[in-house]
Enzyme design. Structure first.
Site, PDB file in Angstrom:
ATOM      1  N   ASN A 387       0.886  -1.245  -0.042  1.00  0.00           N
ATOM      2  CA  ASN A 387       0.059   0.250  -0.196  1.00  0.00           C
ATOM      3  C   ASN A 387       0.861   1.297   0.079  1.00  0.00           C
ATOM      4  OD1 ASN A 387      -2.919  -0.971   0.311  1.00  0.00           O
ATOM      5  ND2 ASN A 387      -1.809  -2.185   1.971  1.00  0.00           N
ATOM      6  N   ASP A 447      -6.829   0.617  -5.352  1.00  0.00           N
ATOM      7  CA  ASP A 447      -7.440  -0.221  -4.114  1.00  0.00           C
ATOM      8  C   ASP A 447      -8.610   0.428  -3.543  1.00  0.00           C
ATOM      9  OD1 ASP A 447      -7.518  -2.071  -2.102  1.00  0.00           O
ATOM     10  OD2 ASP A 447      -5.995  -0.898  -0.766  1.00  0.00           O
ATOM     11  N   GLU A 502     -11.605  -8.353  -2.558  1.00  0.00           N
ATOM     12  CA  GLU A 502     -11.050  -8.369  -1.107  1.00  0.00           C
ATOM     13  C   GLU A 502     -12.110  -8.370   0.025  1.00  0.00           C
ATOM     14  OE1 GLU A 502      -8.459  -5.106  -0.106  1.00  0.00           O
ATOM     15  OE2 GLU A 502      -9.576  -3.765  -0.912  1.00  0.00           O
TER      16      GLU A 502
END
Length: 547
Positions: A387, A447, A502
């Site tokens: 990240n 993301d 996710e």
């Protein structure tokens, strides 16, 4: 029959109207009196309700007693007897009428109570709870009985909106801000037991959030910041705003009013250094001296110096080929006194104190070395996702990562850099940096797709190789979330983008996603985050099961 026999009935009938009429024919003066009585005597509404029900019960009781007396006089019920016919006609009609009026009165009273409740406890402009409601419930509501945090939000330069545009535009902006905040809470499925939103007055909003490890507070803050930066449509105008925010943790059971005071003071101090800032502090330390207020800063700096941070890895499964294709490197902190501290607690502090660039670079170095060690072994290669926060993305970061890539060029194609949609808040500056990272050979993933700046146009604007669907879609697989995922998976395939879902926690959800064409899944249904040693055992076990 004599009129005298009906005197009690008539008196009860008139008494009921004495209870019913004052509420249902309220003017402004009597409504204010009603509100005043409720505030003065909290049991007033209960007493009123009992009085009205008592009047209706009296009607029914009188009717039954009258019926009994008539039976004793005549000895039987003659439905077609002239005397009984008058009894049924007069008493029955009056009883039905009284019961109907009473029922209507009850319904109207409840509607009136709701109107009075809204007038007393909600803001007329935005419909959010007001300060009166906070005063009413603070310390009593279930949210305040457990660890929670306060988000104190202030629209920057709101006065200019009212000066540059009409007052209606300012009111529309306030309503739009409330709607977006509520939208974030709905996406995260935070109900009234987990989140309470208030308009504190003017351009200030209060959001109390129960601390829940399943939804890190940093996620809530990031989504709020992202959704509030996007321009608002207020009437005919498009208005861009910034929002300053202070986040205060109530770790020692602080009273909400004390947290508000601390948050307001912290935000005032932060604004001296610029608008659009996020200030994070602990409510138990906020009122202490300067050394205590910097406790988190010292602990974080000490943790970096003494290597208290470490990485764990969560597998990403290629469900079509039934293999572990990648892992996501996740940051953790093991404090020598307090044990493991959730990222939801320390990441906001690290961002507030400007430590994320150095902490993020440390994590990237560790992920590089792990990837190099892991792929030097025999077996299938393994990608590593890391990240990258918006704070890290600057020229120095690109230069540092370019140097890292130069020393391990064979590893670069195995590294995925994950950025959130919040990068679009500063797209003009960030997009060239992402393009530089792409030229170095890194793959870029978007993301938490589906939050904040969710727009299909960004898939064309941002130089990304893939995207990860936000877990909020998974929570709604049987509703619109499932339709969205199916549509986006097909679109991503046509655009040549890699996709990962996710936050998948059950095998039932995994099976449903696979049937829709999802190829990559990450979540507890396959594996939780684990250290390097546990990961090796997991990979060995996975290979054995697959062979």
């Amino acid at each position: 029959m004599t009129v005298r026999r009906y005197v009690p009935f008539i008196l009860l009938f008139l008494a009921s109207f004495a209870v019913i009429v004052p509420v249902e024919s309220m003017n402004l003066g009597t409504e204010r009196l009603w509100i005043w009585l409720i505030g003065l005597v909290p049991t007033f509404v209960v007493a009123y309700d009992h009085a009205l029900r008592g009047a209706l019960f009296s009607f029914a009781l009188y009717f039954l007693l009258h019926l009994v007396f008539r039976l004793r006089e005549s000895g039987s019920i003659g439905l077609f007897n002239e005397s009984w016919w008058r009894f049924w006609l007069i008493n029955g009609t009056l009883l039905i009428f009284a019961m109907s009026v009473g029922w209507m009165a009850l319904m109207l009273r409840r509607e009136r109570e709701q109107s009075i409740y809204r007038a007393r406890f909600t803001d007329a402009t935005t419909g959010a709870y007001n300060r009166a409601y906070l005063t009413e419930i603070q310390g009593k509501h279930v949210l305040f009985q457990k660890p929670y945090a306060l988000l104190y939000l202030n629209i920057d330069h709101f006065r200019w909106v009212n000066e540059l545009y009409e007052d209606e535009a300012g009111d529309a902006l306030l309503r739009a801000v409330i709607d977006r905040i509520k939208g974030v809470l709905r996406d995260l499925r935070l109900d009234r037991d987990a989140a309470l939103l208030f308009r504190h007055g003017g351009d200030v909003f209060l959001l109390f959030i129960a601390l829940d490890a399943s939804i890190p507070l940093s996620d809530v803050v990031d989504r709020l910041r992202a959704c509030l930066i996007e321009p608002f449509s207020a009437g005919k105008e498009a208005i861009a705003i910034t929002v300053s925010m202070s986040v205060v943790y109530a770790t020692q059971g602080e009273h909400p009013s004390e947290l508000i005071r601390v948050a307001e003071h912290a935000l005032t101090e932060a604004k001296k250094h610029g608008r659009g800032r996020i200030t994070v502090l602990d409510g138990s330390r906020a009122g202490a001296d300067g050394d205590q207020r910097t406790g988190w800063l010292r602990d974080l700096q000490s943790a970096m110096e003494n290597e208290q941070f470490y990485l764990v890895y969560q597998p990403i499964i290629d469900v079509r080929r039934h293999r572990v294709e990648a892992v996501e490197a996740l940051l953790r902190w093991r404090h020598p006194e307090h044990g493991d501290i959730s990222p939801a607690r320390f990441i906001p502090y690290a961002e507030a104190y400007g430590l994320m660039p150095s902490l993020g670079m440390w994590a990237l170095h560790k992920a590089f070395h792990f990837c190099e060690r892991r792929n030097a072994r025999a077996g299938e290669p393994l990608d590593v996702s890391v990240n990258v926060s918006l704070q890290q993305l600057d020229g120095d970061f690109v230069a540092a990562i370019a140097q890292l890539a130069a020393n391990a060029s064979h590893i670069v194609p195995r590294i995925r850099l994950e950025v959130t949609e919040s990068v679009m808040a500063d797209a003009e500056r960030v997009i060239p940096l992402l393009e530089d990272l792409k030229r170095l050979g890194f793959r870029i993933y978007l993301d938490d797709f589906g939050t904040g700046y969710s727009s299909l146009g960004y898939l064309l604007t941002l130089p990304v190789d893939g995207m990860k669907f936000d877990r909020s879609f998974v929570r709604q697989l049987n509703g619109r979330g499932g339709e969205v995922i199916r549509s986006l998976v097909r679109l991503a395939d046509r655009l040549g983008l890699h996709t990962v879902v996710e936050g998948v926690e059950t095998r039932e959800h995994a099976s449903l996603l696979i049937s829709w064409g999802v190829s990559h899944i990450q979540g507890f249904c396959y594996a939780r985050p684990m250290d390097e040693e546990a990961l090796e055992h997991f990979l060995a076990s996975w290979r054995a099961d697959s062979s």
